[in-house]
Each structure stands twice: as structure tokens, then as C-alpha cells.
Design an enzyme around this catalytic site. Structure first.
Site, PDB file in Angstrom:
ATOM      1  N   PRO A   9       0.786  -1.225   0.000  1.00  0.00           N
ATOM      2  CA  PRO A   9       0.000   0.000   0.000  1.00  0.00           C
ATOM      3  C   PRO A   9       0.821   1.280   0.000  1.00  0.00           C
ATOM      4  O   PRO A   9       1.845   1.370   0.671  1.00  0.00           O
ATOM      5  CB  PRO A   9      -0.850  -0.103   1.274  1.00  0.00           C
ATOM      6  N   ASN A  10       0.352   2.211  -0.780  1.00  0.00           N
ATOM      7  CA  ASN A  10       0.870   3.576  -0.902  1.00  0.00           C
ATOM      8  C   ASN A  10       2.212   3.671  -1.625  1.00  0.00           C
ATOM      9  O   ASN A  10       2.674   4.773  -1.903  1.00  0.00           O
ATOM     10  CB  ASN A  10       0.955   4.259   0.466  1.00  0.00           C
ATOM     11  N   ARG A  17       4.972  11.166  -2.637  1.00  0.00           N
ATOM     12  CA  ARG A  17       4.586  11.150  -1.216  1.00  0.00           C
ATOM     13  C   ARG A  17       5.809  11.282  -0.328  1.00  0.00           C
ATOM     14  O   ARG A  17       6.843  10.698  -0.584  1.00  0.00           O
ATOM     15  CB  ARG A  17       3.827   9.877  -0.856  1.00  0.00           C
ATOM     16  N   TYR A  22      10.862   8.997   1.518  1.00  0.00           N
ATOM     17  CA  TYR A  22      10.920   8.012   0.446  1.00  0.00           C
ATOM     18  C   TYR A  22      11.652   8.464  -0.816  1.00  0.00           C
ATOM     19  O   TYR A  22      11.785   7.684  -1.752  1.00  0.00           O
ATOM     20  CB  TYR A  22       9.495   7.585   0.069  1.00  0.00           C
ATOM     21  N   ASN A  71       7.986  -5.511  -0.356  1.00  0.00           N
ATOM     22  CA  ASN A  71       7.828  -4.353   0.520  1.00  0.00           C
ATOM     23  C   ASN A  71       6.336  -4.286   0.804  1.00  0.00           C
ATOM     24  O   ASN A  71       5.562  -3.803  -0.014  1.00  0.00           O
ATOM     25  CB  ASN A  71       8.319  -3.068  -0.139  1.00  0.00           C
ATOM     26  N   ALA A  74       2.699  -0.747   5.088  1.00  0.00           N
ATOM     27  CA  ALA A  74       2.122  -0.776   6.430  1.00  0.00           C
ATOM     28  C   ALA A  74       1.595  -2.155   6.820  1.00  0.00           C
ATOM     29  O   ALA A  74       1.493  -2.458   8.014  1.00  0.00           O
ATOM     30  CB  ALA A  74       1.014   0.264   6.545  1.00  0.00           C
ATOM     31  N   GLU A  95      12.307  -9.330   2.595  1.00  0.00           N
ATOM     32  CA  GLU A  95      11.529  -8.165   3.031  1.00  0.00           C
ATOM     33  C   GLU A  95      12.383  -6.921   2.857  1.00  0.00           C
ATOM     34  O   GLU A  95      13.523  -6.874   3.314  1.00  0.00           O
ATOM     35  CB  GLU A  95      11.155  -8.354   4.501  1.00  0.00           C
ATOM     36  N   HIS A  97      12.383  -2.528   3.035  1.00  0.00           N
ATOM     37  CA  HIS A  97      11.761  -1.255   3.407  1.00  0.00           C
ATOM     38  C   HIS A  97      12.681  -0.130   2.978  1.00  0.00           C
ATOM     39  O   HIS A  97      13.887  -0.185   3.226  1.00  0.00           O
ATOM     40  CB  HIS A  97      11.505  -1.179   4.915  1.00  0.00           C
ATOM     41  N   ARG A 104      11.700   5.078  12.932  1.00  0.00           N
ATOM     42  CA  ARG A 104      10.418   5.761  12.748  1.00  0.00           C
ATOM     43  C   ARG A 104       9.522   5.541  13.961  1.00  0.00           C
ATOM     44  O   ARG A 104       9.981   5.133  15.015  1.00  0.00           O
ATOM     45  CB  ARG A 104       9.779   5.274  11.451  1.00  0.00           C
TER      46      ARG A 104
END
Length: 142
Positions: A9-10, A17, A22, A71, A74, A95, A97, A104
Site C-alpha cells: 500500500p501507498n 509522497r 521516500y 515491501n 504498512a 523483506e 523497506h 520511525r
């Protein structure tokens, strides 16, 4: 060799964004660079904002591809279902990120999927995807 990159997502909004987190490059632009760097690898890319679609894609390719770079966005911190899907397939999953999830918000410090992945790469920007390719293309992942 067949590798699927899955973004959750996103991540379709990369380049627009939260550029301070990012960066300003779109994933599509980065993906072209990545595939050009590794011409002998058959890469595919998939992105969805929907948890079930990510699970369906893992099921679809998880028994026939040589590796998956995921990735989960969330969903990393919330999805037992994605974790279970990773555990159910044969392909190694790395995985990734873009940001350092441990630097964070506290809720991002826990990944529900890591235990079923070959490993996690976090905090190296888009370069993390290339690091995952390196892992999947060496004997380390076998």
C-alpha cells in the site's frame, strides 16, 4: 531466473509522497534501472493497496519463481495473513523497506512478516531492492 518485486500500500505514490522519507524517484523509473542492471534476470513487478491481492499474488508465484522481493508497506506491521502466505510458499522472500523502520514511529518497529522471510533489508532507500537481488542471485539464498 525469475524474481517478482511486490510493493504494498501507498508505494504506488513513490516520487510524490513524503519525499523526505521516500525520495523523489518513482518506483517505475527505479525498476527500469534495476532491470537494465540485471539483463539475465526475468523481473516482474506488482503493486497493490489491497491485502488480499498481495496474498493472492504470493500464492500465484510462490511455487514457480526463484525469489520474491516484498515491501509490504504498512501491512508489514499488521498482517498475520501475509506472514502466513509467505510461510506457505516455497520461493524465498526478502523483506525490503525504503526507510529505516526502526528509526520511525514505535508501531513500525515490529514486523509480523520477518520471521517467515529469508531476511529484512531496511533503511537503504531504493538500493535495498538491489541488495535483495544480490542475495537472491547468490548461493546464500539456496
Amino acid at each position: 531466473m525469475k524474481i517478482l518485486v511486490i510493493n504494498g500500500p501507498n508505494l504506488n505514490l513513490l516520487g510524490t509522497r513524503e519525499k523526505s522519507v521516500y525520495g523523489d524517484q518513482t518506483f517505475e523509473s527505479y525498476f527500469k534501472t534495476l532491470t537494465a542492471k540485471y539483463p539475465n534476470i526475468n523481473f516482474e513487478y506488482y503493486q497493490s493497496n489491497v491485502e488480499g491481492e498481495l496474498i493472492n499474488k504470493l500464492h500465484e508465484v510462490g511455487f514457480s519463481y526463484d525469489g520474491i522481493i516484498l515491501n509490504a508497506g504498512a501491512y508489514t506491521h499488521t498482517s498475520v495473513a501475509i506472514s502466513d502466505a509467505i510461510a506457505a510458499i516455497n520461493a524465498p522472500v526478502v523483506e525490503v523497506h525504503i526507510s529505516n523502520i526502526h528509526a520511525r514511529e514505535e508501531f513500525r518497529h515490529t514486523s509480523l512478516i520477518t520471521a517467515n522471510c529469508a531476511g529484512m533489508i531496511t533503511g537503504f532507500g531504493l538500493k535495498g531492492y538491489e541488495m535483495a537481488v544480490f542475495y537472491l542471485t547468490t548461493n546464500e539464498s539456496k
